[in-house]
Every structure is written in structure tokens, then in C-alpha cells.
Design an enzyme around this catalytic site. Structure first.
Site, PDB file in Angstrom:
ATOM      1  N   ASP A 190      -6.412   1.611   0.792  1.00  0.00           N
ATOM      2  CA  ASP A 190      -6.365   1.776   2.243  1.00  0.00           C
ATOM      3  C   ASP A 190      -7.756   1.488   2.810  1.00  0.00           C
ATOM      4  O   ASP A 190      -8.650   1.035   2.105  1.00  0.00           O
ATOM      5  CB  ASP A 190      -5.933   3.196   2.590  1.00  0.00           C
ATOM      6  N   LYS A 197       0.823  -1.202   0.000  1.00  0.00           N
ATOM      7  CA  LYS A 197       0.000   0.000   0.000  1.00  0.00           C
ATOM      8  C   LYS A 197       0.862   1.258   0.000  1.00  0.00           C
ATOM      9  O   LYS A 197       0.649   2.172  -0.790  1.00  0.00           O
ATOM     10  CB  LYS A 197      -0.945  -0.017   1.210  1.00  0.00           C
TER      11      LYS A 197
END
Length: 214
Positions: free
Chosen positions: A142, A124
Site C-alpha cells: 500500500d 493489493k
DNA sequence: ATCCCGAGGG
DNA sequence: CCCTCTGGAT
């Protein structure tokens, strides 16, 4: 789980996002590639506002890996104590800075593999850096994007990797670069976790989410 | 699956 | 009080 939305509806959604905000930007303060990496690593399970508060002073003192190493673990820890998971994050930032100096000439690499080789940098965070600094259409998923994707039907998946693939497969390429920020800002301010502000949502008529009890 | 971990909101 | 916030490593 919501059904994956069709391409035409998704295109209309991003057309509206673009119309409302042509150049969406993140809200994590940084002054260069290095401070961006640090800020994003610090932002795990924390708010941007909280990270910005801590990094305002920190980045005046240490805006490069060399200066961060000079500041040292204890000095860094002192600056980020107000951020969740601060002990682990402080260690990661020091180790990460050492690796940048030793292996990358103090520069931030532009490959996902290299970025993910840094401690505290997972898929991420690497995707955020690739998107924001290197301008690749990388899709970082996220907590906000996972929620928005599944609620609306824009990108449905059982975990973050599945949602990332769903975004890559379904978001029109001309919107891919900015998709990350449009989705995250929508999740942060409108499609919030607890009581989503559907009354203020500009894609409400296209969304699959049904407001439960209110 | 679990741990890490503080601030802010409701 | 409980939940959420731009997750990553084990």
C-alpha cells in the site's frame, strides 16, 4: 531512488520489529472473513479509523453477503458516506456480495484469482485478505509500504508490483507472514509521509533515508 | 494517465 | 489552504 538493502541488514531490521512487536495485527475492525473483505475494500484511499467508524454500525446490521444485499445499495451508501469514494465503493460491495452468494456459497474464496475477480478487489486487497484471513505470506503493498520500502532500502521498486517482488525476494521467509503489518505500522506511526519521526525509529542506524531540511 | 471522494492533519 | 490515507477500474 534508494539502493536495495542487503539481506543481513534486512534480517536485523525484522529481528528488531519482531522483538518490539511479536504479533503485529492490522487495525481494520472485522468480525469474519466477509467483513474483512468489505473493510479492506472500503479502506482504499481512506484511513482505518475512518472505515472503522463507519463499519461499527454497518457490520451489526450486515455481517454477511445475504444481509448486505438485504440492506441494499441505498442503505449501504448511507452508512459509508463519510468514507472517500463512497459511491463507487457501495456499488462494488453490493455487486461483490451478489457474486459471493451466487458463485461461492456466501463464503470468501482463498485464491487470489477468485478474490481479484470481485469488483473493487485488486491485487493489493486480495493480498491483504490472503495474508490476514488465509495466513498466506502474501505481500500487499500500500502507500505506506511503498514509501517505507523505498526510503529505507528494505524493498526498492519503481511501482507497487516491483516493491512486492522486492519484499518476496529479500524478506527472510520466517518473517514473511507478519512483514506486511510490521511495515505498515512502521509507516503509519514512525516513517510517516510528511515529517518522519526518525528520532523515535528503532532502525534509524540501518536506514538509508536522509532527513532533508527541518 | 485519470477519475473517484470525504475526513483529518499540518 | 494542501497533503495524506492499507486502490481499483477505465
Amino acid at each position: 531512488m534508494a539502493k536495495q538493502m542487503d539481506y543481513k541488514t534486512i534480517r536485523e531490521i525484522f529481528r528488531r520489529f519482531h522483538e518490539a512487536e511479536p504479533e503485529p495485527k492490522g487495525e481494520l475492525n472485522h468480525v469474519n472473513a466477509y467483513t474483512l473483505v468489505v473493510a479492506v475494500a472500503l479502506s482504499a484511499q481512506a484511513t482505518d479509523a475512518g472505515v472503522n467508524k463507519a463499519t461499527a454500525k454497518l457490520f451489526e446490521i450486515a455481517d454477511s453477503p445475504e444481509k448486505m444485499l438485504a440492506l441494499g445499495l441505498d442503505g449501504l451508501t448511507e452508512h459509508i458516506k463519510t468514507i472517500g469514494l463512497f459511491r463507487q465503493k457501495a456499488k462494488n460491495v453490493i455487486r461483490l456480495s451478489q457474486i459471493l452468494v451466487d458463485e461461492y456459497g456466501g463464503e470468501v474464496p482463498n485464491s487470489r484469482a477468485a478474490l481479484q475477480g470481485l469488483p473493487g478487489v485488486g491485487r493489493k486487497t486480495a493480498n491483504v485478505v490472503l495474508n490476514m484471513w488465509w495466513r498466506y505470506p502474501a505481500q500487499a503493498v500500500d502507500t505506506h509500504i511503498f514509501r517505507v520500502g523505498n526510503r529505507t532500502g528494505i524493498a526498492v521498486g519503481k511501482d507497487v508490483n516491483a516493491v512486492e517482488r522486492a519484499i518476496e525476494d529479500n524478506v527472510p521467509v520466517d518473517y514473511a507472514l507478519h512483514a506486511h503489518h510490521w511495515l505498515i505500522l512502521h509507516g503509519r506511526y514512525i516513517c510517516v509521509a510528511r515529517k518522519p519521526k526518525c528520532g523515535a525509529c528503532l532502525i534509524r542506524d540501518l536506514c538509508q533515508f536522509e532527513e532533508k531540511t527541518l
